[in-house]
Design a protein around this motif. Structure first.
Motif, short mmCIF file in Angstrom:
data_model
loop_
_atom_site.label_atom_id
_atom_site.label_comp_id
_atom_site.label_asym_id
_atom_site.label_seq_id
_atom_site.Cartn_x
_atom_site.Cartn_y
_atom_site.Cartn_z
N MET A 1 0.85 -1.19 0.00
CA MET A 1 0.00 0.00 0.00
C MET A 1 0.89 1.24 0.00
SD MET A 1 -3.46 0.37 2.04
CE MET A 1 -3.34 1.33 3.54
N SER A 2 0.77 2.05 -1.02
CA SER A 2 1.64 3.22 -1.12
C SER A 2 0.98 4.47 -0.55
CB SER A 2 2.03 3.47 -2.58
OG SER A 2 0.89 3.83 -3.31
N GLN A 3 1.80 5.28 0.07
CA GLN A 3 1.32 6.57 0.60
C GLN A 3 1.34 7.59 -0.53
OE1 GLN A 3 0.14 8.04 3.23
NE2 GLN A 3 0.17 6.37 4.68
N SER A 4 0.23 8.28 -0.72
CA SER A 4 0.23 9.34 -1.72
C SER A 4 0.84 10.59 -1.09
CB SER A 4 -1.18 9.62 -2.21
OG SER A 4 -1.99 10.04 -1.14
N THR A 5 1.41 11.43 -1.92
CA THR A 5 2.00 12.68 -1.44
C THR A 5 0.87 13.62 -1.04
OG1 THR A 5 3.81 12.37 -2.98
CG2 THR A 5 3.53 14.58 -2.08
N PRO A 6 0.98 14.24 0.14
CA PRO A 6 -0.06 15.19 0.55
C PRO A 6 -0.20 16.33 -0.46
CG PRO A 6 1.38 14.70 2.39
CD PRO A 6 2.01 14.09 1.15
N HIS A 7 -1.39 16.83 -0.56
CA HIS A 7 -1.68 17.95 -1.46
C HIS A 7 -0.84 19.16 -1.04
CE1 HIS A 7 -3.92 21.09 -3.52
NE2 HIS A 7 -4.52 20.14 -4.23
N PRO A 8 -0.32 19.92 -2.01
CA PRO A 8 0.49 21.11 -1.67
C PRO A 8 -0.23 22.10 -0.76
CG PRO A 8 0.69 20.61 -4.01
CD PRO A 8 -0.35 19.66 -3.45
N LYS A 9 -1.53 22.27 -0.94
CA LYS A 9 -2.26 23.19 -0.08
C LYS A 9 -2.29 22.69 1.37
CE LYS A 9 -5.37 25.65 -3.20
NZ LYS A 9 -4.93 27.01 -2.86
N ALA B 1 -6.33 23.09 5.62
CA ALA B 1 -5.63 21.86 5.97
C ALA B 1 -6.60 20.68 6.02
CB ALA B 1 -4.92 22.02 7.32
N MET B 2 -7.77 20.90 6.62
CA MET B 2 -8.78 19.84 6.70
C MET B 2 -9.21 19.38 5.31
SD MET B 2 -9.95 19.04 9.84
CE MET B 2 -11.59 18.46 9.41
N ASN B 3 -9.48 20.33 4.43
CA ASN B 3 -10.01 20.02 3.11
C ASN B 3 -9.05 19.21 2.26
OD1 ASN B 3 -12.38 21.36 3.72
ND2 ASN B 3 -11.73 23.27 2.81
N TYR B 4 -7.75 19.40 2.47
CA TYR B 4 -6.76 18.74 1.63
C TYR B 4 -5.98 17.65 2.37
CZ TYR B 4 -7.72 22.40 -1.75
OH TYR B 4 -8.35 23.22 -2.64
N ALA B 5 -6.38 17.35 3.60
CA ALA B 5 -5.65 16.38 4.41
C ALA B 5 -5.76 14.97 3.85
CB ALA B 5 -6.17 16.40 5.84
N PRO B 6 -4.66 14.21 3.89
CA PRO B 6 -4.75 12.78 3.56
C PRO B 6 -5.70 12.10 4.55
CG PRO B 6 -2.46 13.49 3.72
CD PRO B 6 -3.31 14.61 4.23
N LEU B 7 -6.38 11.07 4.11
CA LEU B 7 -7.39 10.40 4.93
C LEU B 7 -6.87 9.95 6.29
CD1 LEU B 7 -9.32 8.29 2.28
CD2 LEU B 7 -10.11 10.32 3.48
N ASP B 8 -5.63 9.50 6.34
CA ASP B 8 -5.09 9.00 7.62
C ASP B 8 -4.83 10.10 8.63
OD1 ASP B 8 -3.01 9.87 5.93
OD2 ASP B 8 -1.55 8.57 6.89
N ILE B 9 -4.81 11.33 8.18
CA ILE B 9 -4.55 12.46 9.08
C ILE B 9 -5.85 13.13 9.52
CG2 ILE B 9 -3.46 14.77 9.20
CD1 ILE B 9 -1.30 13.65 7.32
N GLN B 10 -6.91 12.94 8.77
CA GLN B 10 -8.17 13.62 9.07
C GLN B 10 -8.70 13.40 10.48
OE1 GLN B 10 -10.90 12.88 5.84
NE2 GLN B 10 -9.81 14.27 4.48
N PRO B 11 -8.65 12.16 11.04
CA PRO B 11 -9.17 12.00 12.41
C PRO B 11 -8.45 12.88 13.43
CG PRO B 11 -8.91 9.87 11.36
CD PRO B 11 -8.28 10.88 10.45
N ALA B 12 -7.14 13.03 13.30
CA ALA B 12 -6.38 13.89 14.22
C ALA B 12 -6.82 15.35 14.06
CB ALA B 12 -4.88 13.76 13.96
#
Length: 61
Positions: free
Chosen positions: A1-9, A37-48
Protein backbone atom coordinates in the motif's frame (compact mmCIF):
# COMPACT_ATOMS: atom_id res chain seq x y z
CA UNK A 1 0.00 0.00 0.00
CA UNK A 2 1.64 3.22 -1.12
CA UNK A 3 1.32 6.57 0.60
CA UNK A 4 0.23 9.34 -1.72
CA UNK A 5 2.00 12.68 -1.44
CA UNK A 6 -0.06 15.19 0.55
CA UNK A 7 -1.68 17.95 -1.46
CA UNK A 8 0.49 21.11 -1.67
CA UNK A 9 -2.26 23.19 -0.08
CA UNK A 10 -2.31 20.80 2.88
CA UNK A 11 1.48 20.92 3.20
CA UNK A 12 1.45 24.72 3.06
CA UNK A 13 -1.33 25.04 5.64
CA UNK A 14 0.31 22.59 8.04
CA UNK A 15 3.68 24.33 7.68
CA UNK A 16 2.09 27.64 8.65
CA UNK A 17 -0.01 26.12 11.45
CA UNK A 18 2.90 24.20 12.96
CA UNK A 19 4.88 27.43 13.26
CA UNK A 20 2.16 28.91 15.50
CA UNK A 21 1.34 28.44 19.15
CA UNK A 22 -1.79 26.43 19.93
CA UNK A 23 -3.56 29.64 20.91
CA UNK A 24 -2.79 31.15 17.51
CA UNK A 25 -3.90 27.99 15.71
CA UNK A 26 -7.25 28.06 17.49
CA UNK A 27 -7.91 31.75 16.84
CA UNK A 28 -10.68 32.83 14.48
CA UNK A 29 -8.07 34.50 12.28
CA UNK A 30 -6.49 31.14 11.46
CA UNK A 31 -9.69 29.10 11.22
CA UNK A 32 -9.65 29.46 7.43
CA UNK A 33 -6.09 28.12 7.24
CA UNK A 34 -7.12 25.19 9.42
CA UNK A 35 -10.12 24.55 7.14
CA UNK A 36 -7.71 24.49 4.20
CA UNK A 37 -5.63 21.86 5.97
CA UNK A 38 -8.78 19.84 6.70
CA UNK A 39 -10.01 20.02 3.11
CA UNK A 40 -6.76 18.74 1.63
CA UNK A 41 -5.65 16.38 4.41
CA UNK A 42 -4.75 12.78 3.56
CA UNK A 43 -7.39 10.40 4.93
CA UNK A 44 -5.09 9.00 7.62
CA UNK A 45 -4.55 12.46 9.08
CA UNK A 46 -8.17 13.62 9.07
CA UNK A 47 -9.17 12.00 12.41
CA UNK A 48 -6.38 13.89 14.22
CA UNK A 49 -7.47 17.15 12.60
CA UNK A 50 -11.10 16.48 13.54
CA UNK A 51 -10.05 16.11 17.18
CA UNK A 52 -8.26 19.46 17.03
CA UNK A 53 -11.23 21.03 15.29
CA UNK A 54 -13.45 20.13 18.25
CA UNK A 55 -11.43 22.65 20.25
CA UNK A 56 -12.71 25.36 17.91
CA UNK A 57 -16.27 24.43 18.77
CA UNK A 58 -15.71 24.45 22.53
CA UNK A 59 -16.36 27.81 24.16
CA UNK A 60 -13.17 29.43 25.46
CA UNK A 61 -13.22 30.06 29.21
Amino acid sequence: MSQSTPHPKFTEAMRKLSAMSEEERLSEANKELFEQAMNYAPLDIQPALMAIRKKYDEPLH
